[in-house]
Scaffold this motif. Structure first.
Motif, PDB file in Angstrom:
ATOM      1  N   PRO A 178       7.659   8.909  -3.139  1.00 31.03           N
ATOM      2  CA  PRO A 178       6.328   8.815  -3.352  1.00 31.03           C
ATOM      3  C   PRO A 178       5.344   9.207  -2.117  1.00 31.03           C
ATOM      4  CG  PRO A 178       7.071   7.198  -4.541  1.00 31.03           C
ATOM      5  CD  PRO A 178       8.230   7.813  -3.762  1.00 31.03           C
ATOM      6  N   GLU A 179       4.308   9.862  -2.072  1.00 26.73           N
ATOM      7  CA  GLU A 179       3.602  10.230  -0.950  1.00 26.73           C
ATOM      8  C   GLU A 179       2.904   8.708  -0.419  1.00 26.73           C
ATOM      9  OE1 GLU A 179      -0.579  12.374   0.198  1.00 26.73           O
ATOM     10  OE2 GLU A 179       0.773  13.222  -1.598  1.00 26.73           O
ATOM     11  N   SER A 180       2.587   7.640  -1.165  1.00 22.33           N
ATOM     12  CA  SER A 180       2.050   6.485  -0.810  1.00 22.33           C
ATOM     13  C   SER A 180       3.221   5.844  -0.057  1.00 22.33           C
ATOM     14  CB  SER A 180       1.587   5.564  -1.995  1.00 22.33           C
ATOM     15  OG  SER A 180       2.615   5.685  -2.960  1.00 22.33           O
ATOM     16  N   LEU A 181       4.432   5.826  -0.477  1.00 24.21           N
ATOM     17  CA  LEU A 181       5.566   5.220   0.310  1.00 24.21           C
ATOM     18  C   LEU A 181       5.849   5.510   1.630  1.00 24.21           C
ATOM     19  CD1 LEU A 181       7.632   2.954   0.317  1.00 24.21           C
ATOM     20  CD2 LEU A 181       9.228   4.734  -0.653  1.00 24.21           C
ATOM     21  N   ASN A 182       5.989   7.169   1.858  1.00 23.53           N
ATOM     22  CA  ASN A 182       5.981   7.785   3.080  1.00 23.53           C
ATOM     23  C   ASN A 182       4.895   7.487   4.088  1.00 23.53           C
ATOM     24  OD1 ASN A 182       8.389   9.068   2.481  1.00 23.53           O
ATOM     25  ND2 ASN A 182       7.156  10.785   1.419  1.00 23.53           N
ATOM     26  N   LYS A 183       3.538   7.432   3.472  1.00 23.02           N
ATOM     27  CA  LYS A 183       2.415   6.970   4.262  1.00 23.02           C
ATOM     28  C   LYS A 183       2.229   5.519   4.878  1.00 23.02           C
ATOM     29  CE  LYS A 183      -1.315  10.106   2.348  1.00 23.02           C
ATOM     30  NZ  LYS A 183      -2.537  10.109   1.644  1.00 23.02           N
ATOM     31  N   ILE A 184       2.870   4.590   3.885  1.00 18.68           N
ATOM     32  CA  ILE A 184       2.965   3.300   4.493  1.00 18.68           C
ATOM     33  C   ILE A 184       4.107   3.102   5.316  1.00 18.68           C
ATOM     34  CG2 ILE A 184       4.339   2.419   2.776  1.00 18.68           C
ATOM     35  CD1 ILE A 184       2.642  -0.138   2.867  1.00 18.68           C
ATOM     36  N   LEU A 185       5.091   3.644   5.392  1.00 23.84           N
ATOM     37  CA  LEU A 185       6.299   3.480   6.170  1.00 23.84           C
ATOM     38  C   LEU A 185       6.289   4.575   7.589  1.00 23.84           C
ATOM     39  CD1 LEU A 185       9.473   3.939   3.936  1.00 23.84           C
ATOM     40  CD2 LEU A 185       8.382   1.773   4.772  1.00 23.84           C
ATOM     41  N   ALA A 186       5.024   5.311   7.589  1.00 22.60           N
ATOM     42  CA  ALA A 186       4.966   5.999   8.786  1.00 22.60           C
ATOM     43  C   ALA A 186       3.998   5.355   9.767  1.00 22.60           C
ATOM     44  CB  ALA A 186       3.803   7.438   8.320  1.00 22.60           C
ATOM     45  N   LYS A 187       3.533   4.123   9.390  1.00 18.57           N
ATOM     46  CA  LYS A 187       2.518   3.502   9.995  1.00 18.57           C
ATOM     47  C   LYS A 187       3.378   2.053  10.676  1.00 18.57           C
ATOM     48  CE  LYS A 187      -1.336   4.065   6.918  1.00 18.57           C
ATOM     49  NZ  LYS A 187      -2.276   3.042   6.145  1.00 18.57           N
ATOM     50  N   THR A 188       4.122   2.510  11.730  1.00 17.64           N
ATOM     51  CA  THR A 188       5.117   1.728  12.378  1.00 17.64           C
ATOM     52  C   THR A 188       4.345   1.104  13.796  1.00 17.64           C
ATOM     53  OG1 THR A 188       5.833   3.675  13.761  1.00 17.64           O
ATOM     54  CG2 THR A 188       6.980   3.045  11.943  1.00 17.64           C
ATOM     55  N   LYS A 189       3.088   1.338  14.075  1.00 13.78           N
ATOM     56  CA  LYS A 189       2.442   0.720  15.159  1.00 13.78           C
ATOM     57  C   LYS A 189       1.120   0.072  14.732  1.00 13.78           C
ATOM     58  CE  LYS A 189       4.713   2.958  18.747  1.00 13.78           C
ATOM     59  NZ  LYS A 189       5.938   2.047  18.632  1.00 13.78           N
ATOM     60  N   GLU A 190       0.779  -1.026  15.527  1.00  7.22           N
ATOM     61  CA  GLU A 190      -0.446  -1.519  15.303  1.00  7.22           C
ATOM     62  C   GLU A 190      -1.042  -2.306  16.541  1.00  7.22           C
ATOM     63  OE1 GLU A 190      -3.758  -2.250  12.860  1.00  7.22           O
ATOM     64  OE2 GLU A 190      -1.895  -1.350  12.143  1.00  7.22           O
ATOM     65  N   GLU A 191      -2.242  -1.922  17.139  1.00 11.29           N
ATOM     66  CA  GLU A 191      -2.533  -2.337  18.259  1.00 11.29           C
ATOM     67  C   GLU A 191      -3.367  -3.711  18.077  1.00 11.29           C
ATOM     68  OE1 GLU A 191      -2.318  -0.641  21.294  1.00 11.29           O
ATOM     69  OE2 GLU A 191      -0.987   0.716  20.110  1.00 11.29           O
ATOM     70  N   VAL A 192      -2.978  -4.487  18.977  1.00 12.80           N
ATOM     71  CA  VAL A 192      -3.539  -5.639  18.948  1.00 12.80           C
ATOM     72  C   VAL A 192      -4.670  -5.866  20.031  1.00 12.80           C
ATOM     73  CG1 VAL A 192      -3.323  -8.481  19.454  1.00 12.80           C
ATOM     74  CG2 VAL A 192      -1.583  -7.099  18.251  1.00 12.80           C
ATOM     75  N   LYS A 193      -5.840  -6.381  19.722  1.00 13.99           N
ATOM     76  CA  LYS A 193      -6.715  -6.296  20.679  1.00 13.99           C
ATOM     77  C   LYS A 193      -7.110  -7.619  21.331  1.00 13.99           C
ATOM     78  CE  LYS A 193      -9.522  -2.585  18.556  1.00 13.99           C
ATOM     79  NZ  LYS A 193     -10.570  -2.175  17.838  1.00 13.99           N
ATOM     80  N   GLN A 194      -6.802  -8.011  22.639  1.00 13.73           N
ATOM     81  CA  GLN A 194      -6.901  -9.259  23.049  1.00 13.73           C
ATOM     82  C   GLN A 194      -8.314  -9.566  23.620  1.00 13.73           C
ATOM     83  OE1 GLN A 194      -3.984 -10.259  25.824  1.00 13.73           O
ATOM     84  NE2 GLN A 194      -2.229  -9.326  24.899  1.00 13.73           N
ATOM     85  N   ARG A 195      -8.626 -10.905  23.223  1.00 11.62           N
ATOM     86  CA  ARG A 195      -9.961 -11.294  23.830  1.00 11.62           C
ATOM     87  C   ARG A 195      -9.918 -11.955  24.711  1.00 11.62           C
ATOM     88  NH1 ARG A 195     -13.090 -12.702  18.259  1.00 11.62           N
ATOM     89  NH2 ARG A 195     -12.408 -10.669  17.069  1.00 11.62           N
TER      90      ARG A 195
END
Length: 195
Positions: A178-195
């Motif tokens: 399913p396209e929704s599964l491919n989309k979620i698995l493609a999101k392998t990075k997440e940026e963390v904003k430090q304060r």
């Protein structure tokens, strides 16, 4: 404090009152889990994407007796866990329609039990069904009579069904995940904003 982010993918299988959950690294690993699952189909599968904020200045704890028996103990390096996205599917070999469920019930129980109490759309597949058995008690104790009820739900156009190769078979049949599964698995990075 030196923080980094890490994306974790996990699955949760629910089949009646049974199931399993774990993390996974790739779509191939998820396919293998589904192909090796010993649950009666159809069953439910959820895939979750979580972001962990990890403090690299903290040393990981060695696994000890407690963590085996109390899996809720968390890794001290994980400072925050943010559930980001969850998608759900049904896993089935093929789509089951009301006539298929009647056939299964007749073969196993000799009748359709209470399945036909509500008027069903015969062209709409069944997403899941199970039979719950209850022992009927009399005032003097168990009388040997068993009451069986069928619990079920039908698919909607928003539902997604996949086979054990993770190929979508509802709402439209494709030869891909399913396209929704491919989309979620493609999101392998997440940026963390430090304060």
């Amino acid at each position: 404090m030196n923080l980094i982010s890490k994306v974790i993918f996990s699955y949760d299988i629910r089949a009646d009152r049974f199931g399993q959950s774990s993390s996974f690294e790739s779509i191939d690993e998820l396919k293998q889990v589904i192909q090796e699952a010993q649950y009666q189909k159809p069953y439910n599968l959820s895939v979750k994407r979580t972001i962990q904020i990890i403090d690299t200045d903290i040393k990981p704890k060695e696994s000890d007796f407690g963590s085996v028996f109390f899996p809720t103990l968390i890794n001290p390096t994980v400072r925050v866990e943010i559930p980001a996205e969850t998608i759900s599917f049904s896993v089935a070999d093929k789509l089951l329609y009301p006539k298929d469920v009647r056939k299964i019930l007749n073969q196993k129980y000799g009748s359709v039990l209470n399945f036909d109490e509500k008027k069903l759309d015969e062209n709409k597949p069944i997403s899941s069904f199970y039979v719950q058995e209850e022992h009927e008690d009399s005032a003097l104790g168990y009388n040997g009579h068993i009451v069986r009820n069928v619990y079920y739900s039908q698919l909607s156009p928003k539902d997604i069904v996949v086979n054990d190769k993770l190929e979508q078979i509802w709402p439209e049949k494709t030869k891909t995940a399913p396209e929704s599964l491919n989309k979620i698995l493609a999101k392998t990075k997440e940026e963390v904003k430090q304060r």
